[in-house]
Design an enzyme around this catalytic site. Structure first.
Site, PDB file in Angstrom:
ATOM      1  N   GLY A 195       0.849  -1.199   0.000  1.00 33.26           N
ATOM      2  CA  GLY A 195       0.000   0.000   0.000  1.00 33.26           C
ATOM      3  C   GLY A 195       0.882   1.245   0.000  1.00 33.26           C
ATOM      4  O   GLY A 195       2.089   1.161  -0.271  1.00 33.26           O
TER       5      GLY A 195
ATOM      6  N   ALA B 206       2.102   3.183   2.410  1.00 35.94           N
ATOM      7  CA  ALA B 206       3.225   3.231   3.358  1.00 35.94           C
ATOM      8  C   ALA B 206       4.371   2.341   2.868  1.00 35.94           C
ATOM      9  O   ALA B 206       5.542   2.739   2.896  1.00 35.94           O
ATOM     10  CB  ALA B 206       2.760   2.792   4.740  1.00 35.94           C
TER      11      ALA B 206
ATOM     12  N   HIS C 284     -16.614   5.471  11.019  1.00 34.68           N
ATOM     13  CA  HIS C 284     -16.904   6.580  10.092  1.00 34.68           C
ATOM     14  C   HIS C 284     -18.409   6.828  10.098  1.00 34.68           C
ATOM     15  O   HIS C 284     -19.190   5.868  10.071  1.00 34.68           O
ATOM     16  CB  HIS C 284     -16.436   6.203   8.688  1.00 34.68           C
TER      17      HIS C 284
ATOM     18  N   ARG D  32     -15.141  12.804  13.437  1.00 32.02           N
ATOM     19  CA  ARG D  32     -15.883  11.564  13.149  1.00 32.02           C
ATOM     20  C   ARG D  32     -16.455  10.917  14.406  1.00 32.02           C
ATOM     21  O   ARG D  32     -17.543  10.349  14.366  1.00 32.02           O
ATOM     22  CB  ARG D  32     -14.958  10.586  12.437  1.00 32.02           C
TER      23      ARG D  32
ATOM     24  N   GLU E 271      -0.945   2.387   8.567  1.00 35.87           N
ATOM     25  CA  GLU E 271      -2.024   2.072   9.515  1.00 35.87           C
ATOM     26  C   GLU E 271      -1.652   0.956  10.492  1.00 35.87           C
ATOM     27  O   GLU E 271      -2.206   0.879  11.591  1.00 35.87           O
ATOM     28  CB  GLU E 271      -3.316   1.725   8.749  1.00 35.87           C
TER      29      GLU E 271
ATOM     30  N   ARG F 108      -8.871   9.813  14.845  1.00 34.65           N
ATOM     31  CA  ARG F 108      -8.106  10.372  13.723  1.00 34.65           C
ATOM     32  C   ARG F 108      -8.910  11.436  13.007  1.00 34.65           C
ATOM     33  O   ARG F 108     -10.088  11.228  12.718  1.00 34.65           O
ATOM     34  CB  ARG F 108      -7.738   9.274  12.720  1.00 34.65           C
TER      35      ARG F 108
HETATM   36  C1  FAD Z   1     -12.767   3.341   1.940  1.00 36.15           C
HETATM   37  C2  FAD Z   1     -11.633   4.093   2.585  1.00 36.15           C
HETATM   38  C3  FAD Z   1     -11.375   5.403   2.227  1.00 36.15           C
HETATM   39  C4  FAD Z   1     -10.341   6.115   2.852  1.00 36.15           C
HETATM   40  N1  FAD Z   1     -10.113   7.413   2.505  1.00 36.15           N
HETATM   41  C5  FAD Z   1      -9.097   8.091   3.085  1.00 36.15           C
HETATM   42  C6  FAD Z   1      -8.805   9.437   2.725  1.00 36.15           C
HETATM   43  O1  FAD Z   1      -9.442  10.016   1.860  1.00 36.15           O
HETATM   44  N2  FAD Z   1      -7.803  10.071   3.362  1.00 36.15           N
HETATM   45  C7  FAD Z   1      -7.043   9.472   4.330  1.00 36.15           C
HETATM   46  O2  FAD Z   1      -6.135  10.102   4.860  1.00 36.15           O
HETATM   47  N3  FAD Z   1      -7.278   8.187   4.667  1.00 36.15           N
HETATM   48  C8  FAD Z   1      -8.273   7.488   4.080  1.00 36.15           C
HETATM   49  N4  FAD Z   1      -8.507   6.186   4.448  1.00 36.15           N
HETATM   50  C9  FAD Z   1      -7.529   5.505   5.313  1.00 36.15           C
HETATM   51  C10 FAD Z   1      -6.280   5.173   4.504  1.00 36.15           C
HETATM   52  O3  FAD Z   1      -6.649   4.897   3.182  1.00 36.15           O
HETATM   53  C11 FAD Z   1      -5.518   3.973   5.071  1.00 36.15           C
HETATM   54  O4  FAD Z   1      -5.266   4.166   6.439  1.00 36.15           O
HETATM   55  C12 FAD Z   1      -4.165   3.820   4.352  1.00 36.15           C
HETATM   56  O5  FAD Z   1      -4.337   3.819   2.954  1.00 36.15           O
HETATM   57  C13 FAD Z   1      -3.466   2.555   4.796  1.00 36.15           C
HETATM   58  O6  FAD Z   1      -2.338   2.379   3.977  1.00 36.15           O
HETATM   59  P1  FAD Z   1      -1.236   1.304   4.348  1.00 36.15           P
HETATM   60  O7  FAD Z   1      -0.155   1.442   3.339  1.00 36.15           O
HETATM   61  O8  FAD Z   1      -0.876   1.417   5.773  1.00 36.15           O
HETATM   62  O9  FAD Z   1      -2.001  -0.095   4.186  1.00 36.15           O
HETATM   63  P2  FAD Z   1      -2.877  -0.701   2.978  1.00 36.15           P
HETATM   64  O10 FAD Z   1      -3.089   0.233   1.872  1.00 36.15           O
HETATM   65  O11 FAD Z   1      -4.068  -1.319   3.640  1.00 36.15           O
HETATM   66  O12 FAD Z   1      -1.947  -1.855   2.439  1.00 36.15           O
HETATM   67  C14 FAD Z   1      -1.626  -3.001   3.208  1.00 36.15           C
HETATM   68  C15 FAD Z   1      -0.714  -3.884   2.395  1.00 36.15           C
HETATM   69  O13 FAD Z   1      -0.249  -4.944   3.220  1.00 36.15           O
HETATM   70  C16 FAD Z   1      -0.316  -6.162   2.514  1.00 36.15           C
HETATM   71  N5  FAD Z   1      -0.460  -7.243   3.504  1.00 36.15           N
HETATM   72  C17 FAD Z   1      -1.309  -7.308   4.554  1.00 36.15           C
HETATM   73  N6  FAD Z   1      -1.134  -8.482   5.209  1.00 36.15           N
HETATM   74  C18 FAD Z   1      -0.157  -9.152   4.562  1.00 36.15           C
HETATM   75  C19 FAD Z   1       0.468 -10.411   4.731  1.00 36.15           C
HETATM   76  N7  FAD Z   1       0.119 -11.267   5.705  1.00 36.15           N
HETATM   77  N8  FAD Z   1       1.428 -10.779   3.857  1.00 36.15           N
HETATM   78  C20 FAD Z   1       1.787  -9.965   2.836  1.00 36.15           C
HETATM   79  N9  FAD Z   1       1.228  -8.766   2.624  1.00 36.15           N
HETATM   80  C21 FAD Z   1       0.280  -8.363   3.467  1.00 36.15           C
HETATM   81  C22 FAD Z   1      -1.514  -6.016   1.596  1.00 36.15           C
HETATM   82  O14 FAD Z   1      -1.381  -6.876   0.495  1.00 36.15           O
HETATM   83  C23 FAD Z   1      -1.399  -4.534   1.199  1.00 36.15           C
HETATM   84  O15 FAD Z   1      -0.564  -4.388   0.079  1.00 36.15           O
HETATM   85  C24 FAD Z   1      -9.537   5.472   3.841  1.00 36.15           C
HETATM   86  C25 FAD Z   1      -9.782   4.154   4.182  1.00 36.15           C
HETATM   87  C26 FAD Z   1     -10.835   3.475   3.584  1.00 36.15           C
HETATM   88  C27 FAD Z   1     -11.095   2.064   4.035  1.00 36.15           C
END
Ligand code: FAD
Length: 570
Positions: free
Chosen positions: A12, A14, A227, A271, A374, A385
């Site tokens: 994702g 991050a 939310h 929220r 996250e 948040r």
């Molecule tokens: C519908 C929705 C809308 C949102 N809109 C906003 C917004 O407008 N603004 C804002 O600031 N925030 C928003 N958020 C929150 C924000 O999008 C998330 O907190 C953020 O994108 C999380 O990113 P991340 O990189 O931490 O994890 P993610 O994008 O969830 O990615 C997690 C990654 O980990 C990998 N993974 C997980 N477990 C394993 C495993 N066991 N083995 C291998 N890989 C694994 C997955 O494949 C994935 O690639 C929103 C959230 C949602 C649900």
């Protein structure tokens, strides 16, 4: 055996931001259980923060984020977030993913819920997906190795040092060890633990649970965000932007009830405040059909629109596009024409403020193990948040993780992992796959998700939480006797579900126990039996350690450097 200097688990925002930074200096791999373009980040459709806004001091953003957190955010960490965003957010655009522009040609800014500072850059619904795509292309160009559809199952730790991970290749059922000097966890949230959530089904908290089991503490797991506007009954998110552009919330009497809860901010209060107000209306019999609240966009007619646009600098094209998206969602999933009727909405789980405890350099207490996004609790969100701070957190702390891990691996050698540890993990997996226990994993998962929603949801009390804890522990016992029906090695989703369930159970237990322990109402954590804030005794974090019998709870003071806790009014 596979070897990389740094292994990043998570594709994702991050994870990819960390990879971009680290790949400047060293050899990097990204492991992801779903293709990066299916990471939850890709469905973010609202905004991200870019402080400070023009003609505003940065303090305004800091103060509103900290007030929004109900004074539970570590204030030094919020400052790091704001400083990092100032550099990172313009830099992101240089990769070719442009932000929406206002009518004056400047980046389009608005105030997300709970804030009056205009630091939120509002984005279109495809923006986050385009961003992930752009970052992945850059990483391919740099030769970063991607292990897509590999499921990380454990973190290998010896002498308090991280030495790599084990992973299961979903497409062919092979078990792998990836040896690394450093691992960055970027596995996202755990929303799927709740029956009603905006999160994708991949959000099962795997990385958090893996870190927790090897001794990294969880911080503030009780703080779960709900939310306000998820489509009833499906749970699809209707972004806060619907209220930013003028959407109103009404009850069965047609009242804009937010007047009673947040007279100044109304529908754009934080929220936690809006969700709790909506659920109170429903519980007290003022829900429409007794079940939901109406999100009203019917009044957004052109005359009013022009007035609104005058104030907000939002160009008509952007407004039309967003309104069109809400119209499509409402008509496809709720059979509602937004010009004629209200959209049925209720609160739903959305984000986890708690997570793997890290410092502001994303380091965990295990050497060589970092966490960002996250999955981590730095903690910049505290008990609630503010909208748009999650994406900013991913970018700022993703970069820091990449930078710090690269520095770490420079002076570190690749160390051996004892063979028995790898063998034990392989045996654990194949026991789950091959045992013919009496319980069905999907059924246990449904029971868990329903329990969490009903008893560890928006409103909590001692009785419900105690019952939930008992139920979760029963489910944990049953989990040791599950059967996986599908024994095949190719895309065995039943097996993946079973592995995820083990992680979800550990995190559900931690969340429930922490919620039971915090005897006050703070931010998103609403205890109906302790309805008041207790700033004096409870301005402290819960820090929880894994133990096979029962988690161990410790406490840590909240870092207060700028703003002392005062009652929140909106
Ligand atoms: C519908 C929705 C809308 C949102 N809109 C906003 C917004 O407008 N603004 C804002 O600031 N925030 C928003 N958020 C929150 C924000 O999008 C998330 O907190 C953020 O994108 C999380 O990113 P991340 O990189 O931490 O994890 P993610 O994008 O969830 O990615 C997690 C990654 O980990 C990998 N993974 C997980 N477990 C394993 C495993 N066991 N083995 C291998 N890989 C694994 C997955 O494949 C994935 O690639 C929103 C959230 C949602 C649900």
């Amino acid at each position: 055996m596979i070897v990389h200097d740094i292994t990043i688990v998570g594709g994702g925002l991050a994870g990819l931001r960390a990879a971009l930074e680290a790949s400047e200096y060293t050899d990097v791999a990204v492991v992801s259980k779903v293709h990066p373009l299916r990471s939850h980040t890709c469905v973010a459709t609202g905004a991200l923060h870019f402080p400070p806004a023009p003609n505003e001091p940065k303090e305004m953003y800091l103060q509103e984020t900290i007030k929004g957190s109900d004074y539970m955010a570590d204030q030094d960490a919020v400052e790091v977030l704001a400083d990092g965003a100032e550099v990172e957010i313009p830099w992101l655009e240089s990769w070719g993913v442009v932000y929406s522009r206002g009518r004056d040609g400047e980046v389009l800014r608005a105030s997300p819920g709970g804030m009056s500072t205009k630091t939120g850059i509002i984005v279109s619904s495809q923006w986050a997906r385009e961003l992930v795509m752009a970052l992945q292309e850059q990483l391919w160009r740099r030769g970063v190795t991607f292990y897509d559809e590999w499921f990380a199952t454990s973190i290998l730790v010896e002498d308090n040092m991280c030495r790599g991970i084990t992973a299961y290749e979903i497409r062919n059922g092979e078990f792998h060890t990836i040896r690394s000097k450093a691992v960055i966890l970027a596995t996202g949230g755990f929303g799927w633990v709740y029956a009603r959530t905006t999160n994708s089904s991949a959000c099962t908290g795997d990385g958090t649970a893996m870190a927790y089991r090897v001794g990294v503490p969880l911080k503030d797991p009780e703080f779960v965000q709900f939310h306000p506007t998820t489509l009833y009954p499906r749970g699809t998110l209707i972004s806060e932007t619907a209220r930013v552009i003028g959407g109103r919330l009404i009850n069965s009497k047609g009242e804009r009830f937010m007047e009673r809860y947040a007279p100044n901010f109304m529908e754009l209060a934080p929220r936690d405040v809006v969700s709790q107000a909506m659920q109170t209306e429903i519980n007290e019999g003022r829900g429409i059909e007794g079940k939901y609240i109406g999100l009203d966009l019917t009044h957004l007619k052109m005359e009013e629109l022009e007035q609104l646009l005058e104030i907000t600098n939002i160009p008509l094209s952007f407004f039309r596009r967003r309104l069109g998206e809400f119209a499509e969602l409402a008509s496809t999933f709720a059979k509602v024409d937004i010009k004629e009727a209200v959209i049925p909405v209720v609160p739903g789980q959305h984000f986890w403020m708690g997570g793997v405890k890290t410092n502001t350099w994303t380091e965990t207490p295990i050497k060589g193990l970092f966490a960002a996004g996250e999955v981590a609790c730095v903690s910049v969100h505290g008990a609630n948040r503010e909208g748009a701070n999650a994406l900013t957190e991913c970018v700022v702390f993703g970069k820091k993780a990449g930078m710090r891990a690269s520095e770490y691996v420079k002076n570190e050698e690749l160390r051996l992992v004892p063979k028995e540890k790898i063998k034990d993990e392989e045996d654990r997996l194949y026991k789950i796959l091959n045992d013919g226990g009496e319980y069905s994993a999907p059924k246990l998962r449904d029971e868990l998700r329903q329990t969490m929603w009903e008893k560890v949801g928006l409103f909590r009390n001692e009785k419900g939480l105690t019952e939930a804890l008992k139920k979760i522990r029963e489910l944990k016992k049953k989990y040791t006797k599950i059967h996986v029906e599908d024994k095949s090695t190719i895309y065995n989703n039943s097996f993946i579900l079973a592995l995820e369930l083990g992680n979800m159970l550990d995190l559900a237990e931690a969340t429930t126990l922490a919620a039971l322990t915090r005897r006050e109402t703070r931010g998103a954590h609403y205890r109906i039996d302790y309805p008041h804030r207790d700033y004096e005794n409870w301005t402290k974090h819960i820090v929880m350690y894994y133990h096979p019998e029962e988690p161990v709870i410790t406490y840590e003071n909240v870092v207060i450097t700028m703003f002392k806790p005062v009652e929140r009014k909106y």
